[in-house]
Design an enzyme around this catalytic site. Structure first.
Site, mmCIF file in Angstrom:
data_model
loop_
_atom_site.group_PDB
_atom_site.id
_atom_site.type_symbol
_atom_site.label_atom_id
_atom_site.label_comp_id
_atom_site.label_asym_id
_atom_site.label_seq_id
_atom_site.Cartn_x
_atom_site.Cartn_y
_atom_site.Cartn_z
ATOM 1 N N ARG A 1 45.520 34.036 41.611
ATOM 2 C CA ARG A 1 45.092 35.239 42.352
ATOM 3 C C ARG A 1 43.848 35.009 43.202
ATOM 4 O O ARG A 1 43.820 35.432 44.359
ATOM 5 C CB ARG A 1 44.892 36.434 41.407
ATOM 6 N N ASP B 1 46.826 41.766 37.399
ATOM 7 C CA ASP B 1 46.808 41.195 38.746
ATOM 8 C C ASP B 1 46.190 42.144 39.781
ATOM 9 O O ASP B 1 45.483 41.718 40.673
ATOM 10 C CB ASP B 1 48.220 40.768 39.159
ATOM 11 N N SER C 1 60.143 39.515 34.691
ATOM 12 C CA SER C 1 59.159 39.393 35.759
ATOM 13 C C SER C 1 58.528 38.012 35.619
ATOM 14 O O SER C 1 57.977 37.678 34.574
ATOM 15 C CB SER C 1 58.107 40.493 35.616
HETATM 16 N N1 ARG Z 1 49.793 38.326 31.614
HETATM 17 C C1 ARG Z 1 49.525 37.228 32.481
HETATM 18 C C2 ARG Z 1 48.225 37.431 33.212
HETATM 19 O O1 ARG Z 1 47.771 38.530 33.284
HETATM 20 C C3 ARG Z 1 50.681 36.941 33.410
HETATM 21 C C4 ARG Z 1 50.881 37.883 34.538
HETATM 22 C C5 ARG Z 1 52.109 37.561 35.265
HETATM 23 N N2 ARG Z 1 52.238 38.356 36.457
HETATM 24 C C6 ARG Z 1 53.394 38.790 36.911
HETATM 25 N N3 ARG Z 1 53.341 39.488 37.985
HETATM 26 N N4 ARG Z 1 54.522 38.570 36.307
HETATM 27 O O2 ARG Z 1 47.640 36.505 33.699
#
Ligand code: ARG
Length: 408
Positions: free
Chosen positions: A96, A125, A177
């Site tokens: 990110r 995110d 996802s």
């Molecule tokens: N839970 C993990 C994190 O917050 C993975 C996030 C994955 N994101 C997604 N859009 N599938 O870093």
């Protein structure tokens, strides 16, 4: 009057494709789509770029930032042995910040007022995007269409898309996802939301099942590090980037690098997460093993706390923050003499460090050995133990005096 411009973090998926149209419709902006290559499983980014234009973006850009991702971002994570909750190597949390950096650069290039992302209101995110953007340009306004629109289900999104001529996926919807990059792969949703259910075998793409598919004989790997970063694999000089990708394949083939965990998200909920991180976990265990040899005790112990704070900050969207930068300074200083080799043995899902050596090793054979060459001063130990134990003795005497022998 010219419309305001919005730079959208574009993946080519349904959410961000619908977002292009939704932004034009509801925010009256010109959309510039930006797709970032951080080493995600090969999708044709040229097609992704073209798709944004078909939907109506005024400009569509693809940037390959893999080299920068490795050198400026993953290098720091490895030096910090970054594992959130002692388990998760921050796969998504690592990509990110670099995406944010390029979104802001792009926003400045095209004179955009807005940046948009396709995150939901439930995850980490969104925080990483918005706090990161604020750190790099506090005047840019963020739009989060998925958080705002009332397209509750995938079916509603598909309907919205079809009605407006937006290409929709023709294959059956993947119930998971997935987010991936060079550092690994995160898998959420679907049946995985029941923490009691074993993950179905078909969710994995980077790792073999340790039991059934992996190699029947153990295989060894030798990793060489210089100042905290890998420089060679089995004696062959290679870039950090190549070492990551080769280890992803090698360790993945041995069934090493799966994580199934319950994780505490910043927004307050627990989630069930599956990760595939063969290369990242191999590198972190090797790097730790070398540090065990090269770092002075107090530094090593202090660094463990710093590592945890570092991982928390990055997980919680504070990559661009003064504390994180200060901690990077500490970590960097500790890496000057983290140079040497580590030998690892892979077998049926396990990766074990079986050897380490370094020109800067603080391991002193003559001090450690129990054989004849022993130089450790055993007589000095007596006085040391006496004084070390003195406060305990004083405390025990006091407890005895008041009739509470041995009681805390
Ligand atoms: N839970 C993990 C994190 O917050 C993975 C996030 C994955 N994101 C997604 N859009 N599938 O870093």
């Amino acid at each position: 009057m010219a419309k305001d411009i919005c730079v959208l973090a574009y993946s080519g998926g349904l959410d961000t494709s619908v977002a292009i149209q939704w932004l034009m419709e509801h925010k009256n902006v010109d959309v510039v789509a930006l797709a970032i290559d951080v080493g995600q499983e090969r999708q044709d980014l040229e097609l992704v770029r073209a798709k944004a234009l078909t939907i109506g973006a005024v400009e569509s850009v693809v940037k390959d930032v893999r080299e920068e991702f490795v050198e400026e971002f993953l290098a720091k994570a490895l030096k910090a042995n970054a594992l959130y909750e002692n388990k998760y190597p921050l796969v998504s949390a690592m990509s990110r910040p670099i995406i944010v950096k390029h979104l802001v650069q792009e926003a400045h290039r095209v004179g955009a007022r807005y940046i948009a992302h396709g995150c939901t209101g439930k995850g980490n995110d969104q925080v990483r995007f918005e706090v990161g953007i604020a750190a790099l340009d506090p005047d840019i306004e963020v739009i989060a269409p998925v958080r705002e629109w009332d397209l509750k289900t995938r079916e509603q999104e598909m309907e919205y898309a079809t009605a407006r001529g937006i290409p929709v996926p023709t294959t059956k919807a993947n119930p998971y996802s997935i987010d991936d990059n060079l550092w690994g792969r995160a898998i959420e949703c679907g049946i995985l939301e029941d923490p009691w259910v074993e993950p179905p075998a078909d969710i994995y793409t980077m790792t073999n099942d340790a039991h059934f598919a992996a190699c029947d004989v153990p295989e060894y790997v030798e990793l060489s590090f210089e100042q905290g970063l890998p420089i060679a694999l089995n004696g062959e000089t290679k870039s950090f980037h190549d070492i990551i990708t080769e280890l992803n394949t090698f360790a993945g083939r041995h069934g090493f690098g799966r994580i199934d965990m319950i994780e505490n998200r910043l927004v307050g909920l627990k989630s069930r997460e599956i990760y595939e991180v063969p290369g990242a976990l191999t590198l972190i265990s090797a790097h730790k093993a070398l540090e065990d040899l090269c770092l002075e005790r107090a530094v090593l112990h202090y660094k463990l706390g710093i590592e945890q704070t570092w991982a928390d900050l990055v997980y919680n969207g504070l990559w661009f923050s003064p504390l994180k930068e200060a901690l990077d300074g500490f970590v960097e200083t500790t890496q000057k003499l983290v140079t040497g080799d580590v030998r690892l043995r892979f077998f049926k899902g396990s990766c074990v460090v079986v050897g380490r050596r370094s020109p800067y090793s603080l391991y002193d054979y003559d001090l450690a050995t129990y054989d004849a060459t022993d130089t450790f001063d055993h007589t000095a130990a007596k006085g040391f133990v006496q004084l070390w134990g003195l406060p305990t003795k004083v405390w025990a005497r006091q407890r005895r005096k008041v009739g509470k022998d041995g009681e805390v």
